[in-house]
Structure formats: C-alpha cells, structure tokens
Design an enzyme around this catalytic site. Structure first.
Site, PDB file in Angstrom:
ATOM      1  N   ASP A 126       0.877  -1.163   0.000  1.00  0.00           N
ATOM      2  CA  ASP A 126       0.000   0.000   0.000  1.00  0.00           C
ATOM      3  C   ASP A 126       0.920   1.220   0.000  1.00  0.00           C
ATOM      4  O   ASP A 126       2.122   1.131   0.278  1.00  0.00           O
ATOM      5  CB  ASP A 126      -0.944  -0.011   1.205  1.00  0.00           C
ATOM      6  CG  ASP A 126      -2.146   0.926   0.983  1.00  0.00           C
ATOM      7  OD1 ASP A 126      -2.094   1.767   0.048  1.00  0.00           O
ATOM      8  OD2 ASP A 126      -3.134   0.838   1.738  1.00  0.00           O
TER       9      ASP A 126
HETATM   10  C1  BGC Z   1      -4.987   3.280   0.006  1.00  0.00           C
HETATM   11  C2  BGC Z   1      -5.082   2.293  -1.127  1.00  0.00           C
HETATM   12  C3  BGC Z   1      -4.913   3.005  -2.441  1.00  0.00           C
HETATM   13  C4  BGC Z   1      -3.601   3.755  -2.431  1.00  0.00           C
HETATM   14  C5  BGC Z   1      -3.342   4.518  -3.701  1.00  0.00           C
HETATM   15  C6  BGC Z   1      -3.757   4.158  -0.086  1.00  0.00           C
HETATM   16  O1  BGC Z   1      -3.819   5.185   0.844  1.00  0.00           O
HETATM   17  O2  BGC Z   1      -5.012   2.613   1.239  1.00  0.00           O
HETATM   18  O3  BGC Z   1      -6.317   1.625  -1.080  1.00  0.00           O
HETATM   19  O4  BGC Z   1      -5.006   2.113  -3.516  1.00  0.00           O
HETATM   20  O5  BGC Z   1      -3.604   4.685  -1.365  1.00  0.00           O
HETATM   21  O6  BGC Z   1      -4.180   5.619  -3.787  1.00  0.00           O
END
Ligand code: BGC
Length: 746
Positions: free
Chosen positions: A267
């Site tokens: 993530d």
């Molecule tokens: C989120 C993810 C997301 C990623 C990219 C993160 O903060 O938890 O679900 O895909 O950001 O935006």
C-alpha cells in the site's frame, strides 16, 4: 441468414470468450477484447526469459514506484522500452477510475454486495475493467475485501460488508470480471486493515482460525479467481508489518502456499522497515516509491540511507530473490496478454481536471455502463418498510409532495480528488476508493423529472433546516425525506464533518433523524430514504406516519434514476442488507479504537470477538437488531417449499422451490445458512449460499445451492487444514438471516 459454418465459428468464439471470462486457465484463447489469455505456466516461462535479459537497474526500476508526484497514474514503475515493457500504470479505485474525467462513477463494493447478485458483481467487474483498459491502466487497485469489522469503519463501504462468504463471492466475481478484459486486479488490503484511526501502524492480533475463516477467506477466493496482485496493508499483523510479514507474503507464506502466483505490492507508504527486510519477506513492488507520511521509499532509499540496489550489492538481498520479484510482476502481465496491443496511458492523474498535454481526455463512459450503474443503484436499494398501499408510487395520483433534505441535491463536486463533499446527496464515501462524479444525477433531478407533467404540486426544502422541512411537508399528501451519513479514508488526516475516516457514531448526519421525526409529525405519509455507507441508528422506524423506508446505501452516480426506479415500481426492490442494522455500536461486538492507550504509540487491537461479527454475534447473544442481515422487502411475496438435501461426493446439494405468490413480477434472494455441530464452536448460523431468482407473478423455480467440503469445515490450526467437524449440520433456507422458511439437516 448466417451460414452454418459462420454460426459454428461464432459459437466457438463465444465459447472461448466464456472460458476466458470464467477466469479459468485456458491457454492461448482470445477473449472479448482481443487479448491472449495465457496459462500461468507459459506466462511464468516468458517472464523468466525476460528477466534473464534485464540489467539490475532495469529490474530495480520494475519493482520501485517512480514517486507519488512523478506518477502519471496513482502508481507507476519505470518502463524497459527496449523490451517493450511499459511503466506499469496502477490506478484507483475499486469503484471506478480516479482521479480523472470521462469515467463512470460506479456504485462501491457495499452497494453491489447489497444486490446479492453474482451476475451484477461480475458485470460491474467487467465494466470496471473496460474503463481501466480504456484509460490504458495495467492494474485496477481493487477489489477491496476488508471485512466491515465495525459498523463505523471508515472504509467499510469499499468492500462487501462483515460476512466473509459474501466478501469472498463478491471478490471472486469482481476479480474475474476485471481480468476478463485483460486488466490486472489487485486484492486489498492484506490484512486486518479494518479501521482508519491509527491505521498506519496499529497492531491487529488475530488468531489463526479467525484469520482463515474471516479475514483471509476473500483473499483465498481471489487467488481462486487468478488475481494478479495482492496489496499488503499499512497496519501490523500479529506484531509484524503486513509488508514485512513472511508468514503472510513470503515464498512459504499463506498466499503462496494457497497458490498465489502474482505479485505483492505495498500500500502507498506501507513499508516501515528496510529494503532487504521487505524484499526478503516477500514484497515484490513498493509504491509509490518515495516516503509518504509514515513509510515508503525503502527500495529507492530514504534520504540516501539504504536501498534495494545496495542491498543486492551487499548480498543482503540475493540476485535470485531480485529476479523472483521481477518474475512475479511480469508473470500476470504476460498471462493477461498485456505484452501485445495494450492501450497506452492516456490521462494524467497529476492533473485530474483533464488539463495539460498528457491528458488526452478519452471518455470511457458508455450507455451500457450508465445503464449498469443505474441497475445496481436500483438493485442495491433495500426496502425496509412499506405500509400497504404506499409503494410503489403512482405520480399521477399524488396531488402534492414535499421533497426534503440536503441529501436530495448534488454535492459540490469540486472539493478535491478524494470527494470529501458533505454538502449534498451521499453517493459514495471519501478517499482513494471514491470516484469521479462528474455525471451524477441527484435524487431531486430524477424526482422532478418523474413528477413533471403529472399535475403534482412539488414543494422542496433542500436543506436539513428543522423549521423549513416540516413547514414544506405540512398539509401535503406525501413527504419524501432524504438523509445521510458518510465515512471515508483517513488519508492525510482529513476530517469530514468532524469524522477522521471512521464515523464517530452511528447517527445520521446533520440532525437527519430529528428532521425525519419533525416531518413525520406533520405529514402522515412520510417516506424516508437513507443514503449511508453502513448501518445507522433509525429510532423512528416504527413511527406510524413513516409509511415507507428505503435504505438506498451508497448508490454511485446514477443515484437519482436508481431511486426513482424503485419508488415508482419500474424496479421491484430486491436489495438485501449486507449487514445488520442495530441501534448502537455495542450490538456489534467490536469498537473502533481511537485512543492509542499508554504508552503513546500505535494501539494493539485484539480480535477477541473471533468469528462473531454482526449477525453471527447477534444470533449467538439474542440481540434483536432493527433489521437483520439479509433483510429486504419486495412489492410481491415469495413462498418456499420442497427442501431436499443430497450428498454428492464430498459436497451437499441443497435444493428447494421458490414461488412468486404475489401479483407482480419480482426477484427473490434466497439465502442458505448452515448451523454447525455445537462442538465446532461456530456461530449459530453462517451464510453459505445465496442466489438471485427473478420470477413472474405466479411463477416458481427450483433453486439449487452446493456446499462443498470447505464450506462445511472449520480451519483446524494444529493440522493447518480445513476439517469438517463430525456431527449433524442444520440447514436454514430463507429470505434473511432471521426469516428462515425451510429447515433441514445432514
Ligand atoms: C490506500 C489504497 C490506495 C492507495 C493509492 C492508499 O492510501 O489505502 O487503497 O489504492 O492509497 O491511492
């Protein structure tokens, strides 16, 4: 007329398309959008051969994000142009492409869960895949499949509710749909990513059985759908960061043991340890590449300290592991045929308004997608109450109507890329799982269009003003009150209406419940529409002046048309609650931990409730919710009969007849719950089957549901396997978790 030869050819082609869309490994078959679906074996061999040609710099470029402000997509890696490998584009979100223009704002996960329709789950996946492909995106950063462990969890609406089986089925269908058009899907967030407060480091302690039966189960179903990637989460799991947890993501970890063959991506900023720690634990790709908030940037090196390159140089990460990381990334890319004819990226997430030369402003919308978004909006609406004679409405028979509530109007859509808008109707929560909503049709627009030309006098009070609302309703034949509650992602600690991601409580926002009660006090025919990301407190449900209630959830951009379809009967409601609606958080057996405790740091959250979430807990403790899991009314009625249970190998086949014994066509959602032998320690009932059965008035159909061996097993920690407990299983078939119509056993 088509010639027999042509007909046979068409038959073969459509068979091939079906095979590909079923997510099966059918080598060398051409699927709907003209890509070549390869087997995992062939793809692995191609990836290996390519890795042999790469320099170390190129390998590092393929596993490292290029930086959050350099990414044309939400995440990119560096291309290897000489070998035709693009700078992979990874993009949000689970409910549609963002942040960009010309896309459909699909209903989020919780809405499609509420349809209990595998058909719509799959169709939504296909449509999402088509839009991601149309924008040139290699990987869809979804579906999210974190259980709604607590009703107030900020991102609960991105996934499919608190039940693992429904999450698993929805994950399977979504992954299969997205990948059927050649787009890689990414199962997230692995694992125990169940609240927003302290998410960047909280320590979730989950026992092995609970892990397997609850939180891991949707990921297992994603592997069975051939998912291309898994995103490790921000939080720690049993004391180790998810992205540094070899038991979860390593070569001998949970995912790989169960046959996962794609890559692990972090993530955004979820790497909290060194490059070698993460790479050796099993992380294949780090995103977005640089340090954000509380982690990240380990592969590239933060402030010049350490890097993957130096770790490979020193031998801390072996070349074999480095090669394996790249192979894991290239394998699903080859499998979905993205090496040939894949559209290049045509937008720039850095300029989400569509400006700048990198935005080619390609619209990927289509009439089919709009129609699908509208269908899901209607099919996810749950009819909670309907005093005889209230719904469906007949516009011409209504002389006067008052439409009341801030939730009727379009919100200000110009409130940042994350949709932190709380000044209009609630379409979807906020954060990276939200979507671009340029084409929203709010309830007021759809209602005004429906009443236009009917002679109905329409009065509005489009705020939650407690004086103006009741004044508008007074003396009217009908009042429609729309209220809402919202939640979202913590992100950079933004708060919306005082909520930092997770909802502060279960109350409807902006005095919505008071508005409902004050309107009902002056209008004996008050219909309430609730737009919410999850369960809300509705103390007024038994008020006799409230003649109908529609829980319309989070319906996506076609919210108005979807609602009107249900209110006026073009669609007979078939939505079912994908969670129970109880009055307060305490009925759910978990809390959102907002206080880190002492000493300051990240809180430890023990999942002591184990398997007992939502209806599983309420059933075990005789808590009667206002509306139970799986509940939803229809404009017709259904009768159940003829339960038969037969063994077929190690499976049990459960069949029964559903009859529409009312006067209008409608769709029933029969549900199958199993009761385990008491010694198994399972909740009294667990969902193990559901179906969507459309029936004309008077028509009936035999429904068959198969429970396989795993579906009647528990996870046995000592043997690390699924074991079917000895003893008698109870079979409950019904219209909700508490409206059981047929009982049996095996
Ligand atoms: C989120 C993810 C997301 C990623 C990219 C993160 O903060 O938890 O679900 O895909 O950001 O935006």
């Amino acid at each position: 007329m088509l010639s027999p030869i042509l007909l046979r050819l068409l038959g073969v082609v459509s068979l091939l398309i079906v095979a590909a869309r079923d997510g099966l490994d059918q080598p060398r078959q051409t699927a709907g959008d003209g890509f070549t679906l390869r087997s995992w074996e062939e793809s692995f061999a191609l990836a290996n051969a390519t890795v042999a040609q790469l320099t170390l710099d190129e390998k590092i470029g393929l596993v490292t994000g290029v930086g959050q402000f350099s990414s044309r997509c939400v995440g990119n890696v560096s291309p290897v142009a000489r070998l035709g490998i693009p700078g992979f584009c990874l993009n949000d979100g689970p409910a549609g492409v963002r942040p960009t223009k010309g896309v459909t704002g699909f209903p989020p996960g919780i809405a499609v869960a509420s349809t209990f329709s595998r058909r719509l789950m799959r169709a939504r996946g296909v449509a999402l895949g088509e839009e991601f492909r149309g924008k040139g995106i290699n990987m869809h950063l979804g579906p999210a499949m974190d259980l709604m462990r607590n009703p107030q969890a900020g991102r609960g609406w991105e996934s499919f509710g608190p039940d693992p089986y429904l999450n698993g089925e929805a994950a399977f269908e979504t992954v299969t749909g997205v990948q059927s058009v050649g787009v890689m899907a990414c199962a997230k967030h692995f694992i125990a990513n169940n609240q927003e407060h302290w998410r960047y480091g909280l320590i979730a302690n989950v026992d092995d059985r609970t892990l397997h039966e609850m939180y891991y189960y949707p990921f297992l179903r994603s592997i069975e759908a051939n998912v291309s990637a898994v995103m490790c989460a921000y939080n720690q799991f049993n004391g180790t960061s998810s992205c540094h947890n070899a038991n979860l993501i390593g070569p001998k970890g949970l995912l790989r043991t169960d046959g996962f063959q794609g890559f692990i991506v972090s993530d955004w900023g979820a790497t909290h340890d060194s490059a070698s720690d993460n790479a050796n634990a099993g992380l294949d790709m780090e995103q977005p590449g640089d340090y954000i908030l509380i982690g990240g940037g380990t592969f590239a090196g933060v402030l010049g300290i350490g890097s993957l390159e130096s770790d490979v140089g020193s031998g801390a990460v072996t070349l074999a592991r480095m090669n394996q990381m790249v192979t894991n990334i290239l394998t699903p890319w080859y499998r979905l045929g993205q090496d040939s004819g894949y559209p290049p990226v045509n937008f720039n997430a850095q300029e989400s308004d569509g400006s700048g030369s990198l935005n080619l402003n390609v619209s990927v919308r289509s009439d089919n997608h709009t129609a699908l978004a509208r269908e899901i909006a209607g099919a996810s609406a749950v009819l909670l109450k309907n005093k005889p004679g209230t719904l469906p409405l007949k516009a011409a028979a209504i002389k006067s109507v008052a439409i009341i509530g801030l939730d009727a109007i379009i919100p200000n859509l110009d409130c940042g890329d994350l949709n932190e808008c709380d000044d209009g109707t609630m379409i979807i929560g906020w954060g990276s799982g939200s979507n671009s909503l340029d084409f929203t049709v709010p309830p007021i627009t759809a209602l005004n269009e429906t009443f236009a030309g009917t002679g109905t006098v329409v009065t509005t009070s489009l705020s939650n003003d407690l004086t103006a609302g009741p004044a508008a309703a007074k003396g009217k034949q009908l009042a429609i009150v729309l209220v809402n509650a919202m939640s979202g992602e913590l992100g950079f600690y933004q708060s919306v209406n005082g909520n930092e991601g997770d909802r502060n409580d279960m109350e409807i926002w902006f005095s919505g419940s008071t508005l409902v009660e004050d309107v009902a006090a002056v209008c004996a025919n008050t219909i309430v529409v609730v737009h919410s990301v999850g369960p809300v407190h509705m103390p007024w449900t038994t008020n006799p002046n409230i003649t109908a209630i529609i829980y319309a959830g989070a319906p996506g951009e076609q919210t108005g048309p979807g609602l009107v379809d249900v209110l006026f009967g073009a669609v007979n409601p078939s939505g079912r609650l994908p969670f129970s609606i109880a009055d307060d958080e305490s009925s759910y057996n978990t809390t959102i931990v907002t206080d880190p405790g002492f000493p300051l740091g990240f809180p430890v959250i023990d999942y002591t409730e184990t398997l007992f979430l939502d209806y599983r807990y309420m059933d075990a403790h005789d808590i009667t919710p206002r509306y139970e899991y799986g509940f939803g009314l229809s404009y017709t009625t259904f009768a159940y009969s003829g339960l038969s249970i037969a063994a077929s190998g190690t499976s049990q086949v459960i069949s029964f007849t559903v009859k529409n014994n009312g006067t209008v066509a409608g769709t029933e959602i029969p549900q199958l719950y199993l009761g385990y032998p008491p010694a198994a320690g399972e909740p009294p009932k667990v969902l193990r089957g559901f179906d969507e059965v459309p029936l004309a008035a008077g028509a009936s159909q035999v429904v068959e549901m198969t429970v396989d061996q795993r579906g009647m097993s528990v996870w046995d920690t000592p043997s690390q396997s699924w074991v079917r407990p000895k003893g008698t299983f109870l079979v409950y078939v019904g219209a909700s978790s508490r409206d059981i119509r047929l009982n049996g056993s095996f």
